[in-house]
Design a protein around this motif. Structure first.
Motif, PDB file in Angstrom:
ATOM      1  N   VAL A  75      29.906   3.477  44.204  1.00 65.17           N
ATOM      2  CA  VAL A  75      30.752   2.262  44.065  1.00 65.17           C
ATOM      3  C   VAL A  75      30.730   1.551  45.318  1.00 65.17           C
ATOM      4  O   VAL A  75      31.434   2.142  46.244  1.00 65.17           O
ATOM      5  N   LEU A  76      30.438   0.674  45.334  1.00 66.91           N
ATOM      6  CA  LEU A  76      30.541  -0.552  46.752  1.00 66.91           C
ATOM      7  C   LEU A  76      31.735  -1.176  46.432  1.00 66.91           C
ATOM      8  O   LEU A  76      31.872  -1.892  45.661  1.00 66.91           O
ATOM      9  N   ASP A  77      32.321  -1.121  47.764  1.00 70.95           N
ATOM     10  CA  ASP A  77      33.601  -1.731  48.004  1.00 70.95           C
ATOM     11  C   ASP A  77      33.641  -2.680  49.059  1.00 70.95           C
ATOM     12  O   ASP A  77      33.921  -2.298  50.256  1.00 70.95           O
ATOM     13  N   GLY A  81      25.497  -3.995  50.492  1.00 70.44           N
ATOM     14  CA  GLY A  81      24.962  -3.395  49.594  1.00 70.44           C
ATOM     15  C   GLY A  81      23.609  -2.885  49.835  1.00 70.44           C
ATOM     16  O   GLY A  81      23.203  -1.491  49.707  1.00 70.44           O
ATOM     17  N   CYS A 102      30.296  -1.864  41.654  1.00 66.82           N
ATOM     18  CA  CYS A 102      31.095  -2.378  42.612  1.00 66.82           C
ATOM     19  C   CYS A 102      32.695  -2.249  42.039  1.00 66.82           C
ATOM     20  O   CYS A 102      32.734  -1.826  40.793  1.00 66.82           O
ATOM     21  N   CYS A 103      33.716  -2.400  42.789  1.00 65.34           N
ATOM     22  CA  CYS A 103      34.906  -2.317  42.185  1.00 65.34           C
ATOM     23  C   CYS A 103      35.895  -3.375  42.135  1.00 65.34           C
ATOM     24  O   CYS A 103      35.756  -4.388  43.323  1.00 65.34           O
ATOM     25  N   SER A 107      40.271  -0.635  44.632  1.00 66.49           N
ATOM     26  CA  SER A 107      39.705   0.252  44.587  1.00 66.49           C
ATOM     27  C   SER A 107      39.976   1.467  45.354  1.00 66.49           C
ATOM     28  O   SER A 107      39.134   2.715  45.118  1.00 66.49           O
ATOM     29  N   GLU A 155      31.286  -4.012  37.231  1.00 65.92           N
ATOM     30  CA  GLU A 155      32.529  -3.699  38.094  1.00 65.92           C
ATOM     31  C   GLU A 155      33.562  -2.938  37.535  1.00 65.92           C
ATOM     32  O   GLU A 155      33.801  -3.014  36.300  1.00 65.92           O
ATOM     33  N   ARG A 165      29.351  -8.219  38.074  1.00 62.14           N
ATOM     34  CA  ARG A 165      29.572  -8.940  39.436  1.00 62.14           C
ATOM     35  C   ARG A 165      27.996  -8.928  39.933  1.00 62.14           C
ATOM     36  O   ARG A 165      27.630  -8.049  40.064  1.00 62.14           O
ATOM     37  N   ILE A 167      26.395  -8.943  43.783  1.00 66.53           N
ATOM     38  CA  ILE A 167      26.373  -8.487  44.922  1.00 66.53           C
ATOM     39  C   ILE A 167      25.251  -8.895  45.642  1.00 66.53           C
ATOM     40  O   ILE A 167      24.172  -9.156  45.226  1.00 66.53           O
TER      41      ILE A 167
END
Length: 168
Positions: A75-77, A81, A102-103, A107, A155, A165, A167
């Motif tokens: 999970v990318l926050d 990326g 993603c969050c 997050s 997301e 979403r 990114i």
């Protein structure tokens, strides 16, 4: 001499029990939260400015090497990326089928509030219902490095799947 080394434990032990198996990671700009397969409560957050430093610190504090080959969810926050996913795929050697998401802004506690298994399951159900497309690390990284320089990913929040979403 070989027998002495084997009997006294002077050979590095690479057994399964001396590793922690990464199930999911939430990667932010200044911290990484790791969730492991051992049990749902095995979640660790490490403050670090890179995933490499966070992994190093988590291995030191946990006393075990972290094996990343079975990782199911990244999970990318709010981080870059393409760079992160390239590191995950090529250096950490996560599974090519590892889901990328993603969050939402909340997050920080995501893997403490929902298990990695629940979050991954929510993405799989969303894919089955065609709410989100392919989001494995190979597909997402290919889109990020391609002409568009962006990719659509699910997301996630503590409520599970929230939508999708784009990114960069």
């Amino acid at each position: 001499m070989l027998a002495t080394m084997l009997l006294t434990g002077c050979v590095k032990d690479r057994s399964v029990s001396n590793k922690r198996y990464l199930r999911a990671a939430v990667i932010g700009n200044d911290s990484v939260t790791f969730s492991f397969f051992s049990n749902e409560d095995d979640v660790v957050t490490v403050a670090a400015d890179s995933p490499e430093k966070a992994r190093y610190e988590a291995e030191l504090s946990g006393g075990k090497e972290i094996f990343t080959g079975y990782t199911e969810l990244i999970v990318l926050d709010g981080c870059n990326g393409a760079d992160i996913l390239d590191l995950m795929l090529n250096k950490w050697r996560v599974s090519p089928s590892c889901i990328v998401a993603c969050c939402t802004e909340e997050s920080g506690e995501l893997l403490y509030e929902r298990s990695a298994e629940e979050l991954e399951g929510a993405v799989r159900i969303a894919q089955e219902r065609e709410l989100v497309g392919r989001c494995d690390i190979v597909s997402v990284l290919g889109e990020l490095l391609g002409e568009r320089k962006s990719a659509e990913v699910p997301e996630l929040s503590s409520s599970g799947f929230e939508g999708k979403r784009r990114i960069e």
